[in-house]
Motif scaffolding. Structure first.
Motif, mmCIF file in Angstrom:
data_model
loop_
_atom_site.group_PDB
_atom_site.id
_atom_site.type_symbol
_atom_site.label_atom_id
_atom_site.label_comp_id
_atom_site.label_asym_id
_atom_site.label_seq_id
_atom_site.Cartn_x
_atom_site.Cartn_y
_atom_site.Cartn_z
ATOM 1 N N ALA A 1 1.071 -5.403 -1.415
ATOM 2 C CA ALA A 1 0.320 -4.528 -0.893
ATOM 3 C C ALA A 1 1.125 -3.280 -0.465
ATOM 4 O O ALA A 1 0.626 -2.251 -0.537
ATOM 5 N N GLY A 2 2.354 -3.563 0.221
ATOM 6 C CA GLY A 2 2.996 -2.273 0.496
ATOM 7 C C GLY A 2 3.368 -1.397 -0.673
ATOM 8 O O GLY A 2 3.409 -0.043 -0.447
ATOM 9 N N ASP A 3 3.792 -2.189 -1.851
ATOM 10 C CA ASP A 3 4.135 -1.305 -2.834
ATOM 11 C C ASP A 3 3.003 -0.195 -3.259
ATOM 12 O O ASP A 3 3.238 0.793 -3.864
ATOM 13 N N SER A 4 1.900 -0.816 -3.318
ATOM 14 C CA SER A 4 0.474 -0.109 -3.822
ATOM 15 C C SER A 4 0.382 0.944 -2.810
ATOM 16 O O SER A 4 -0.297 1.899 -3.233
ATOM 17 N N ARG A 5 0.295 0.813 -1.558
ATOM 18 C CA ARG A 5 0.186 1.826 -0.416
ATOM 19 C C ARG A 5 1.130 2.882 -0.466
ATOM 20 O O ARG A 5 0.828 4.191 -0.025
ATOM 21 N N GLU A 6 2.413 2.479 -0.490
ATOM 22 C CA GLU A 6 3.493 3.561 -0.448
ATOM 23 C C GLU A 6 3.454 4.709 -1.046
ATOM 24 O O GLU A 6 3.467 4.839 -2.321
ATOM 25 N N GLY A 7 3.391 5.893 -0.242
ATOM 26 C CA GLY A 7 3.375 7.145 -1.062
ATOM 27 C C GLY A 7 2.304 7.421 -1.624
ATOM 28 O O GLY A 7 2.220 8.252 -2.547
ATOM 29 N N GLY A 8 1.132 6.710 -1.294
ATOM 30 C CA GLY A 8 -0.294 6.946 -2.272
ATOM 31 C C GLY A 8 -0.184 6.551 -3.628
ATOM 32 O O GLY A 8 -1.177 6.831 -4.506
ATOM 33 N N ARG A 9 0.913 5.849 -4.011
ATOM 34 C CA ARG A 9 0.614 5.262 -5.350
ATOM 35 C C ARG A 9 -0.416 4.336 -5.608
ATOM 36 O O ARG A 9 -0.716 3.598 -4.753
ATOM 37 N N ARG A 10 -0.792 4.032 -7.014
ATOM 38 C CA ARG A 10 -1.662 3.122 -7.332
ATOM 39 C C ARG A 10 -1.325 2.005 -7.167
ATOM 40 O O ARG A 10 -0.056 1.498 -7.081
ATOM 41 N N LYS A 11 -2.069 0.927 -7.232
ATOM 42 C CA LYS A 11 -1.946 -0.405 -6.897
ATOM 43 C C LYS A 11 -1.025 -1.276 -8.014
ATOM 44 O O LYS A 11 -1.112 -0.691 -9.357
ATOM 45 N N SER A 12 0.138 -1.886 -7.731
ATOM 46 C CA SER A 12 0.999 -2.451 -8.609
ATOM 47 C C SER A 12 0.132 -3.439 -9.802
ATOM 48 O O SER A 12 -0.850 -4.037 -9.225
ATOM 49 N N ILE A 13 0.552 -3.467 -11.006
ATOM 50 C CA ILE A 13 0.349 -4.429 -11.949
ATOM 51 C C ILE A 13 0.547 -5.612 -11.521
ATOM 52 O O ILE A 13 1.749 -6.033 -11.611
ATOM 53 N N ALA A 14 -0.336 -6.725 -11.436
ATOM 54 C CA ALA A 14 -0.039 -7.928 -10.907
ATOM 55 C C ALA A 14 0.233 -8.723 -12.298
ATOM 56 O O ALA A 14 -0.910 -9.033 -12.916
ATOM 57 N N VAL A 15 1.365 -9.300 -12.380
ATOM 58 C CA VAL A 15 1.883 -10.163 -13.511
ATOM 59 C C VAL A 15 1.960 -11.629 -13.219
ATOM 60 O O VAL A 15 2.355 -12.059 -12.153
ATOM 61 N N GLY A 16 1.501 -12.392 -14.110
ATOM 62 C CA GLY A 16 1.766 -13.880 -13.796
ATOM 63 C C GLY A 16 2.567 -14.247 -15.085
ATOM 64 O O GLY A 16 2.535 -13.869 -15.940
ATOM 65 N N LEU A 17 3.202 -15.490 -14.739
ATOM 66 C CA LEU A 17 4.072 -16.030 -15.954
ATOM 67 C C LEU A 17 3.730 -17.525 -15.491
ATOM 68 O O LEU A 17 3.773 -18.267 -14.639
ATOM 69 N N VAL A 18 3.783 -17.952 -17.004
ATOM 70 C CA VAL A 18 3.808 -19.344 -17.437
ATOM 71 C C VAL A 18 4.692 -19.947 -18.463
ATOM 72 O O VAL A 18 4.654 -19.449 -19.514
#
Length: 231
Positions: free
Chosen positions: A11-28
């Protein structure tokens, strides 16, 4: 093995500096070293974060993470099939529009074909460079199909593959539309009306459905076009 990354950091990554939300990646993947290595690599990419990783689809979905993209190993030790795993991931992530990418060594063309027909958004080899993996993940979130040479070869070897028998005009419409043009842009390029283009697209979807290669969405049409060598 299941590991979930700190949501507050995401969440911090997505808010910092007004940047867009990070792409959420899952691994299997059922190889712990692969999960640890890929998590470390992906988390260095700007705008991306691994929010969940597991050795099975069941374990991944047991967590609370919502994924934009899931990298799925096609041959897991639990004996599950690519089709079952892809369907479970896409059904569970329907509200979040989760996209699944085959993440494989590429040695088993049958598994690649099964994943393709189940609706994955493409294929990434585990041996690809970090930069190529990053670009593939980004492209997948834009609705693009990751059509690698391995992917195309596996589909061409499918003896059960059925031709939809598109007309020349339908092939031209599909090639333009699947390449990213809007219906209006296709109409302008072909000097026809938008309604004519939409009629062509309805017939194209009908032809694919008739041979068991359903294409209800634009992403599906891109996949059919890639399978038929139109894009």
């Amino acid at each position: 093995m299941t590991r979930h990354i700190d949501r507050e950091r995401q969440a911090g990554d997505s808010r910092e500096g007004g940047r867009r939300k990070s792409i959420a990646v899952g691994l299997v993947d059922d190889h712990p070293a692969m999960i640890l290595g890929m998590s470390a690599v992906i988390n260095t990419f700007p705008g991306m974060r691994v929010v969940g990783a597991a050795s099975t689809v069941e374990a991944l979905l047991a967590g609370s993470g919502k994924f934009d993209v899931v990298l799925l190993d096609l041959q897991l030790a639990d004996g599950s099939t690519p089709r079952t795993n892809v369907e479970r991931l896409t059904d569970a992530g329907a509200a979040h529009q989760t996209r699944v990418v085959a993440f494989t060594s590429g040695e088993n063309a049958r598994l690649v074909r099964e994943a393709a027909h189940a609706g994955v958004s493409g294929m990434i080899r585990k041996s690809e460079s970090p930069e190529r993996i990053m670009r593939a993940i980004e492209a997948t979130t834009r609705g693009e199909t990751i059509a690698t040479p391995d992917w195309a070869t596996a589909l061409l070897e499918d003896t059960a593959f059925v031709d939809a028998h598109l007309t020349r005009r339908e092939s031209e419409v599909l090639a333009r539309y699947a390449s990213g043009q809007t219906a209006e842009q296709v109409a302008k390029a072909l000097f026809v009306s938008r309604d004519t283009v939409l009629d062509h697209l309805r017939r194209i979807r009908g032809r694919y459905a008739a041979v068991g290669r359903q294409a209800p969405t634009k992403i599906d049409l891109h996949m059919r076009a890639a399978e038929d060598g139109l894009v």
